[in-house]
Design an enzyme around this catalytic site. Sequence first.
Site, mmCIF file in Angstrom:
data_model
loop_
_atom_site.group_PDB
_atom_site.id
_atom_site.type_symbol
_atom_site.label_atom_id
_atom_site.label_comp_id
_atom_site.label_asym_id
_atom_site.label_seq_id
_atom_site.Cartn_x
_atom_site.Cartn_y
_atom_site.Cartn_z
ATOM 1 N N CYS A 187 1.872 -0.898 -8.764
ATOM 2 C CA CYS A 187 3.037 -0.439 -8.003
ATOM 3 C C CYS A 187 4.279 -0.374 -8.880
ATOM 4 O O CYS A 187 5.248 0.312 -8.543
ATOM 5 C CB CYS A 187 3.273 -1.344 -6.804
ATOM 6 N N GLY B 138 0.816 -1.206 0.000
ATOM 7 C CA GLY B 138 0.000 0.000 0.000
ATOM 8 C C GLY B 138 0.847 1.252 0.000
ATOM 9 O O GLY B 138 1.999 1.250 -0.473
ATOM 10 N N SER B 139 0.308 2.301 0.556
ATOM 11 C CA SER B 139 0.963 3.613 0.510
ATOM 12 C C SER B 139 2.158 3.686 1.455
ATOM 13 O O SER B 139 2.232 2.953 2.450
ATOM 14 C CB SER B 139 -0.032 4.712 0.893
ATOM 15 N N GLY C 158 0.835 4.882 4.991
ATOM 16 C CA GLY C 158 0.166 3.817 5.740
ATOM 17 C C GLY C 158 1.130 2.737 6.175
ATOM 18 O O GLY C 158 1.074 2.250 7.313
ATOM 19 N N GLY C 159 2.032 2.347 5.268
ATOM 20 C CA GLY C 159 3.000 1.314 5.610
ATOM 21 C C GLY C 159 3.958 1.761 6.696
ATOM 22 O O GLY C 159 4.304 0.982 7.591
ATOM 23 N N GLU D 163 5.487 -3.369 1.273
ATOM 24 C CA GLU D 163 5.795 -2.894 -0.074
ATOM 25 C C GLU D 163 5.084 -1.564 -0.244
ATOM 26 O O GLU D 163 3.854 -1.491 -0.130
ATOM 27 C CB GLU D 163 5.321 -3.889 -1.128
#
Length: 482
Positions: free
Chosen positions: A265, A204-205, A208-209, A228
Amino acid sequence: MSTPPPATAASSAARAATEAAEAAAPSLAALPLPARASLLRGLSQALGANDAHLASVAEDETRLGVERLKGEIRRTRVQLEMFADAVEDGSFLDAVIDHADPSAQPAPRPDIRRMLVPLGPVAVFSASNFPFAFSVLGGDTASALTAGCPVVVKAHQGHPRLSDLTAELAADVLPEGVLTLVHGRETGRALVTDPAIRAAGFTGSTAGGRALFDLATGRPDPIPFYGELGSLNPVVVTPAACAARGADIVREYAASATLGQGQFCTKPGLLFLPTGHGLDDALRGEYVSRPPAPLLGDWIANAYRTTLTALATHPAVRPLHNPPHPAEPRYATPALLTTTAEALRTSPELLEECFGPASLVVTYTTHEDVLETLRALPAGLTATIHGDEAEDEDLFHTLTSALRTGRLIWNGWPTGVAITAAMHHGGPWPATTSPLHTSVGTRAITRWLRPIAYQNTPDAFLPPPLQQGNPWDIPREVNLPS
């Protein structure tokens, strides 16, 4: 009885799921490899038997297109079968046996037997852009089950009904507690800090990660967090390649950069071309021909419009094709902007990933100009070089020395990640939180395992892969006494 506040409800939901996973962990770890492989094949069959219904529900939530979604189901099935093959082979256990040697120097050597064992229950965070391949039964889940770890999946808000349906199909195949599903951002945060969870995987972003990574490493007992995150995925076109086949490269670049509405991605976000390339009209034509289309959700559409507006209005940027935003809130039109290598180096705000169908053409004057700019780029998942084999060998080595990436592509495109043992889908920060590991391919299994060595342990006490008779019949490295 009053409703508990969200944080309490989230913690309760996480605890119920992790307790079920914790109860299932010992039996899953002890399951013979053929039985474990059978579970993975059963999941693949369940997806195949329900592909039409799954694709229909996924299309209603994601708007990715039924045919694309059916293709992703096939990819997910291939992935599950690949991991089933890996289970049956057993090499992933990395079993090593050194027999005792009383005559070894400088001291007698004891009997040492080493293998990899499951970490225990793990948390997996679904991605929005691949509702099958990186979701409930995606690569993180499949590799964790291969390792013998129960999985608690945090469903993505972009496809909750599909997540529930997929989990229901999995429940008909897997033993109780081996895979559970939870919803909600706060529940996901509670998962990462739950003491039963021993590792987590995320796609994800970057924001957020990073927030979840900080929670995972800030626990009293820190756990691995395999995230990732974002990636710009630069494409460098050498002068020789530009002169020989510039029009073809432009056409293929546009197709790759707008595939899936630029929501991969691995989308190539930067196209480096030599100054005076003469391809502006061809580039513009490729983007003008691509109509507006829906993005995965309003939250992505809003972020795309905000980021694109900031890039397009930057004084160092010139639009090649930047039409007005569509009236439909969820829709986006492919856009193409251009700047110079020097401006990219001196304006770090231009290095923000624009998740969606927008790209930035970067013109460079000399080899040193592009090299200096590549060194200033954040590390990524991929980097691509389009060159001429006869003329660009030295330049290839020079360029690759400046690139920090997990996958290097020569005369190809980064979109489309092959499901193979050799694939590496990862990279240094900020591409991922753990550059040693991949989330695609059989090496993804190692994220969910840890080594243990047994010294002078009676044969009957050893796990089957290390017993003298090798009852699981797996490959082992054995050093006989000298």
